[in-house]
Design a protein around this motif. Sequence first.
Motif, short mmCIF file in Angstrom:
data_model
loop_
_atom_site.label_atom_id
_atom_site.label_comp_id
_atom_site.label_asym_id
_atom_site.label_seq_id
_atom_site.Cartn_x
_atom_site.Cartn_y
_atom_site.Cartn_z
N ARG A 116 0.85 -1.16 -0.43
CA ARG A 116 0.43 0.38 0.10
C ARG A 116 1.37 1.09 -0.25
N THR A 126 -3.55 -0.21 8.22
CA THR A 126 -3.51 -1.53 7.81
C THR A 126 -3.50 -2.64 8.59
N THR A 143 1.30 -5.76 2.78
CA THR A 143 1.30 -7.28 3.79
C THR A 143 1.04 -8.27 3.52
N HIS A 149 -4.97 -9.77 7.25
CA HIS A 149 -4.76 -8.30 7.14
C HIS A 149 -6.10 -7.32 7.34
N HIS A 151 -8.07 -3.54 6.77
CA HIS A 151 -8.71 -2.52 7.19
C HIS A 151 -8.98 -1.44 7.49
#
Length: 350
Positions: A116, A126, A143, A149, A151
Amino acid sequence: MSAALSNDATTQLKALYAEMEPRSLYPLWEVLAALVTPKPRSPAQAHRWTYADARDYLLRAGDLISAAQAERRVLIMENPGLPGSSSVTSSLYAGLQLILPGEIAPCHRHAQCALRFVMEGEGAFTAVDGEKAVMRPFDLVLTPGWQWHDHGNTSSQPMIWLDGLDIPTVMHFDASFAEHLPQSAHPETVPPGDTAMRYGRNMRPMRGTPTDRRAGRQPLFHYPYAEWRESLDYLTRSGEPDPHFGYALEFTNPADGGAVMPTISAHVRHLPGGFSSRPRLSTDGTIFVVVEGSGTAQVDGKDIPLRERDTVVVPSWRELVLKADSDLVLFGYSDRTAQEKLGLFREHRG
Ligand code: GTQ
């Protein structure tokens, strides 16, 4: 096929092809030159996505579908030369993801590696395996494959970041696995910053001890802008720029000193105002985000303007010249590390 054939042979060959086809057999000599090319011939095109345009569409999507409904509310930046592929280069994917205040993009994990790169907003997170990385503009957050994961946005502003994944690579190998956590957010297992303390100080917990909690993984997953920008600035003040890259720093995995993830390399570079790079070709098609400044990416002689927060893709083996009008800072990612492992990576510095 190179040498000429007689009409009779051509006719008989055509008949042979027609007979073989139902048995899934084909003549290599008809396609060899297109398969084994003397140099890369990517169908991908050089292309620019203007941030303001994409942001507008993304916010409109935000009015219509929630992050929970979408699972990931993302606009795919698909290469116009690879229609229907959801790919930005033959091996990589790029998208822009929006999380609105109060939203959660539910927890999942998959074989694909993701990075990201934050475009706007501050304070959303995250969480990777239950550890939150609180994100600020131009932070890099990873990730890595098969790590849980989710967000979330606990701030009062929309948060937008670029997603870079190896989706086409995983698809190429038919190796995709994915699963969802029953609950939307992973329980918070450690406080924010835990991984940086354990693995981000040029040290690591002694192997085989219980404190080595991210053993065998790409342990670090947050590379804050404040840190990489300071290093890039220091580099700029302490030496000459490389004629092809300017001042450049690659993000690394501290566990092995290699690229951040097995399939994706990422770097930042600074080209001082007025700097023009020497031409360079490389086999790793690269996705760039403009962090600061403005300039031009000249790709095979064609100018693509570079403006703040725009995304530009430069496919494999196109001649790239970068020109900085003002101090130009770029983030870039590519499949370079994957190609190096496969013995395929090449570059030509002109
Ligand atoms: O955030 O996990 O843009 O799984 C595409 C696929 C983001 C994500 C994307 C994903 C994700």
